[in-house]
Design a protein around this motif. Structure first.
Motif, PDB file in Angstrom:
ATOM      1  N   ALA A  91       0.832  -1.207   0.000  1.00  0.00           N
ATOM      2  CA  ALA A  91       0.000   0.000   0.000  1.00  0.00           C
ATOM      3  C   ALA A  91       0.870   1.263   0.000  1.00  0.00           C
ATOM      4  O   ALA A  91       0.588   2.213  -0.733  1.00  0.00           O
ATOM      5  N   GLY A  92       1.919   1.263   0.812  1.00  0.00           N
ATOM      6  CA  GLY A  92       2.801   2.433   0.856  1.00  0.00           C
ATOM      7  C   GLY A  92       3.479   2.699  -0.472  1.00  0.00           C
ATOM      8  O   GLY A  92       3.641   3.852  -0.892  1.00  0.00           O
ATOM      9  N   GLU A  93       3.903   1.618  -1.140  1.00  0.00           N
ATOM     10  CA  GLU A  93       4.551   1.764  -2.450  1.00  0.00           C
ATOM     11  C   GLU A  93       3.568   2.287  -3.492  1.00  0.00           C
ATOM     12  O   GLU A  93       3.929   3.115  -4.342  1.00  0.00           O
ATOM     13  N   ILE A  94       2.338   1.825  -3.414  1.00  0.00           N
ATOM     14  CA  ILE A  94       1.324   2.273  -4.369  1.00  0.00           C
ATOM     15  C   ILE A  94       1.057   3.764  -4.219  1.00  0.00           C
ATOM     16  O   ILE A  94       1.006   4.512  -5.203  1.00  0.00           O
ATOM     17  N   LEU A  95       0.927   4.217  -2.973  1.00  0.00           N
ATOM     18  CA  LEU A  95       0.581   5.615  -2.747  1.00  0.00           C
ATOM     19  C   LEU A  95       1.754   6.563  -2.986  1.00  0.00           C
ATOM     20  O   LEU A  95       1.551   7.756  -3.204  1.00  0.00           O
ATOM     21  N   LYS A  96       2.969   6.037  -2.963  1.00  0.00           N
ATOM     22  CA  LYS A  96       4.142   6.872  -3.272  1.00  0.00           C
ATOM     23  C   LYS A  96       4.505   6.844  -4.754  1.00  0.00           C
ATOM     24  O   LYS A  96       5.387   7.587  -5.196  1.00  0.00           O
ATOM     25  N   LEU A  97       3.850   5.999  -5.523  1.00  0.00           N
ATOM     26  CA  LEU A  97       4.161   5.855  -6.943  1.00  0.00           C
ATOM     27  C   LEU A  97       3.902   7.157  -7.689  1.00  0.00           C
ATOM     28  O   LEU A  97       2.852   7.790  -7.528  1.00  0.00           O
TER      29      LEU A  97
ATOM     30  N   LYS B 185      11.821   3.960  -1.639  1.00  0.00           N
ATOM     31  CA  LYS B 185      10.385   3.734  -1.484  1.00  0.00           C
ATOM     32  C   LYS B 185      10.060   2.268  -1.185  1.00  0.00           C
ATOM     33  O   LYS B 185       8.897   1.929  -0.991  1.00  0.00           O
ATOM     34  N   CYS B 186      11.078   1.423  -1.168  1.00  0.00           N
ATOM     35  CA  CYS B 186      10.883  -0.008  -0.917  1.00  0.00           C
ATOM     36  C   CYS B 186      11.154  -0.338   0.544  1.00  0.00           C
ATOM     37  O   CYS B 186      12.085   0.216   1.147  1.00  0.00           O
ATOM     38  N   LYS B 187      10.385  -1.237   1.087  1.00  0.00           N
ATOM     39  CA  LYS B 187      10.608  -1.675   2.459  1.00  0.00           C
ATOM     40  C   LYS B 187      11.977  -2.333   2.600  1.00  0.00           C
ATOM     41  O   LYS B 187      12.642  -2.196   3.632  1.00  0.00           O
ATOM     42  N   THR B 188      12.422  -3.030   1.557  1.00  0.00           N
ATOM     43  CA  THR B 188      13.704  -3.733   1.602  1.00  0.00           C
ATOM     44  C   THR B 188      14.878  -2.848   1.232  1.00  0.00           C
ATOM     45  O   THR B 188      16.024  -3.287   1.266  1.00  0.00           O
ATOM     46  N   ARG B 189      14.595  -1.567   0.872  1.00  0.00           N
ATOM     47  CA  ARG B 189      15.615  -0.606   0.466  1.00  0.00           C
ATOM     48  C   ARG B 189      16.400  -1.094  -0.757  1.00  0.00           C
ATOM     49  O   ARG B 189      17.581  -0.817  -0.906  1.00  0.00           O
TER      50      ARG B 189
ATOM     51  N   PHE C 289      -1.795   7.822  -7.314  1.00  0.00           N
ATOM     52  CA  PHE C 289      -2.972   7.713  -6.451  1.00  0.00           C
ATOM     53  C   PHE C 289      -2.864   8.763  -5.338  1.00  0.00           C
ATOM     54  O   PHE C 289      -2.588   8.442  -4.176  1.00  0.00           O
ATOM     55  N   TRP C 290      -3.092  10.012  -5.713  1.00  0.00           N
ATOM     56  CA  TRP C 290      -2.920  11.135  -4.785  1.00  0.00           C
ATOM     57  C   TRP C 290      -4.127  11.323  -3.867  1.00  0.00           C
ATOM     58  O   TRP C 290      -4.111  12.164  -2.968  1.00  0.00           O
ATOM     59  N   GLN C 291      -5.181  10.538  -4.068  1.00  0.00           N
ATOM     60  CA  GLN C 291      -6.415  10.733  -3.305  1.00  0.00           C
ATOM     61  C   GLN C 291      -6.255  10.425  -1.822  1.00  0.00           C
ATOM     62  O   GLN C 291      -7.058  10.862  -1.001  1.00  0.00           O
ATOM     63  N   TRP C 292      -5.213   9.648  -1.449  1.00  0.00           N
ATOM     64  CA  TRP C 292      -4.964   9.316  -0.050  1.00  0.00           C
ATOM     65  C   TRP C 292      -3.534   9.719   0.293  1.00  0.00           C
ATOM     66  O   TRP C 292      -2.582   9.396  -0.433  1.00  0.00           O
ATOM     67  N   PRO C 293      -3.342  10.442   1.385  1.00  0.00           N
ATOM     68  CA  PRO C 293      -1.995  10.942   1.720  1.00  0.00           C
ATOM     69  C   PRO C 293      -1.013   9.846   2.130  1.00  0.00           C
ATOM     70  O   PRO C 293       0.195   9.974   1.916  1.00  0.00           O
TER      71      PRO C 293
ATOM     72  N   LEU D  26      -5.613   5.217   3.572  1.00  0.00           N
ATOM     73  CA  LEU D  26      -6.205   4.224   2.668  1.00  0.00           C
ATOM     74  C   LEU D  26      -6.720   3.024   3.455  1.00  0.00           C
ATOM     75  O   LEU D  26      -7.803   2.487   3.180  1.00  0.00           O
ATOM     76  N   GLY D  27      -5.940   2.585   4.428  1.00  0.00           N
ATOM     77  CA  GLY D  27      -6.345   1.443   5.247  1.00  0.00           C
ATOM     78  C   GLY D  27      -7.644   1.710   5.997  1.00  0.00           C
ATOM     79  O   GLY D  27      -8.489   0.817   6.122  1.00  0.00           O
ATOM     80  N   HIS D  28      -7.809   2.924   6.484  1.00  0.00           N
ATOM     81  CA  HIS D  28      -9.044   3.265   7.199  1.00  0.00           C
ATOM     82  C   HIS D  28     -10.235   3.221   6.254  1.00  0.00           C
ATOM     83  O   HIS D  28     -11.307   2.704   6.606  1.00  0.00           O
ATOM     84  N   ARG D  29     -10.071   3.739   5.046  1.00  0.00           N
ATOM     85  CA  ARG D  29     -11.162   3.697   4.072  1.00  0.00           C
ATOM     86  C   ARG D  29     -11.514   2.252   3.720  1.00  0.00           C
ATOM     87  O   ARG D  29     -12.693   1.906   3.573  1.00  0.00           O
ATOM     88  N   PHE D  30     -10.458   1.413   3.606  1.00  0.00           N
ATOM     89  CA  PHE D  30     -10.726   0.021   3.234  1.00  0.00           C
ATOM     90  C   PHE D  30     -11.435  -0.727   4.357  1.00  0.00           C
ATOM     91  O   PHE D  30     -12.203  -1.660   4.091  1.00  0.00           O
TER      92      PHE D  30
END
Length: 350
Positions: free
Chosen positions: A240-246, A264-268, A299-303, A308-312
């Motif tokens: 989700a974090g990668e998607i929203l930072k894309l 932007k990757c969890k694994t760096r 996907f700028w609609q969620w900061p 995004l998780g709350h909406r889901f």
């Protein structure tokens, strides 16, 4: 007549070794012993002890360290606190994400005024065990009338959460010790992090995907965008974090790939995600419908992923899903890659 030997007096009447000075307090008369280490090209270090034996032991140990080329802690080193290390780490690392900053803020409060050299293995172990038993207070801002409210349930920090705090603290202190050549008796070598058992196998079942999309359509805001971001997660397997930072410049339509930079990757580690035909069509439709001037994110609609998780959560409740999180789309996407493609395990893993 045989003369009796007098009992040994520790330090009394002995000639003091070089570098050790006997001191007496004028106010209390208390005796102490000061050690001064002097060596050309190195800072002079002074330490005071209540007994001569302690002074001699520290002097011998410190001289051995210097002979091995190791650094002996100065007064400034002993005063360095965990908060100092955290503040320096934040100042030197400009790419910290919001979750890392939140953990560091929490650790600043947990270890306020604790010296780095005072973090012993028993103290670290006690903090770890205390965290696992700490009851999390419900947020004051939550309203009990909200259908998703679950604050009345008593919860403690999970092993996964404590594990994240543990390794964040370890990373910061080891970085600070290496960067500033700070002497550090590393307690993380003796104390282990809590185990992590977060493996989940939850997949979409029956008509759950259709129910999710139907629930998205009933949302008052960003209903179509919600459907697209879910479909995008199912096609790419991205977090989700990668998607929203894309950002749009990371989408390479010519080579049909998405480039995820290392920061932007969890694994760096930078990696590429293939763009499938449904994904390409989705991105084209999304760009045409939502791209706006000055906004680089897709996907700028969620900061952030929390928003995004709350909406889901609302979508999942309305779709009557049992125990399904947005992150489970990643597992679902990976499983579909095994089922629908001829990619190898290594290709799918990458």
């Amino acid at each position: 007549m045989i003369a009796q030997r007098k009992p040994a007096t520790r330090g009394k009447g002995r000639k003091l070794p070089p570098g050790i000075t006997k001191r007496e307090s004028k106010a209390t008369g208390q005796i102490s012993y000061q050690v001064r280490l002097r060596r050309v090209g190195m800072p002079t270090i002074a330490r005071t002890f209540d007994s001569l034996l302690e002074a001699e032991a520290w002097k011998a140990e410190s001289e051995t360290k210097r002979n091995r080329g190791e650094r002996v802690a100065t007064r400034a080193d002993r005063r360095a606190t965990i908060v100092d290390a955290i503040d320096e780490y934040i100042a030197k690392n400009k790419t910290l994400n919001d979750k890392e900053k939140q953990r560091l803020t929490f650790l600043r409060l947990e270890f306020a005024e604790v010296a780095m050299m005072g973090l012993t293995a028993p103290r670290l172990e006690a903090w770890r065990d205390q965290m696992l038993a700490t009851i999390i207070p419900p947020p004051a801002s939550k309203k009990k009338a909200h259908p998703l409210y679950d604050g009345d349930r008593e919860r403690t920090y999970s092993e996964s959460s404590v594990r994240k705090f543990f390794y964040t603290l370890k990373k910061v202190l080891e970085w600070y010790a290496a960067f500033y050549k700070q002497p550090f008796e590393n307690p993380f070598l003796q104390v282990s992090a809590p185990s992590e058992d977060n493996w989940r196998s939850r997949r979409l079942e029956g008509d759950e995907e259709n129910r999710i999309m139907a629930a998205c359509e009933k949302m008052r805001a960003n209903s179509e965008e919600l459907k697209r971001v879910i479909a995008f997660a199912l096609e790419t397997g991205m977090r989700a974090g990668e998607i929203l930072k894309l950002e749009w410049h990371e989408v390479d339509h010519a080579k049909r790939r998405i480039i995820i930079p290392a920061h932007k990757c969890k694994t760096r580690r930078e990696r590429e995600v293939p763009i499938t035909t449904p994904c390409r069509e989705l991105l084209n439709a999304h760009e045409k419908a939502t791209r706006k001037k000055g906004e680089t994110r897709v996907f700028w609609q969620w900061p952030n992923s929390n928003a995004l998780g709350h909406r889901f959560k609302v979508v999942a409740k309305n779709a009557q899903l049992r125990d399904f999180r947005f992150h489970d789309f990643r597992h679902e996407a990976t499983s579909r890659m095994y089922e629908r493609t001829k990619l190898t395990d290594v290709q799918i893993s990458s």
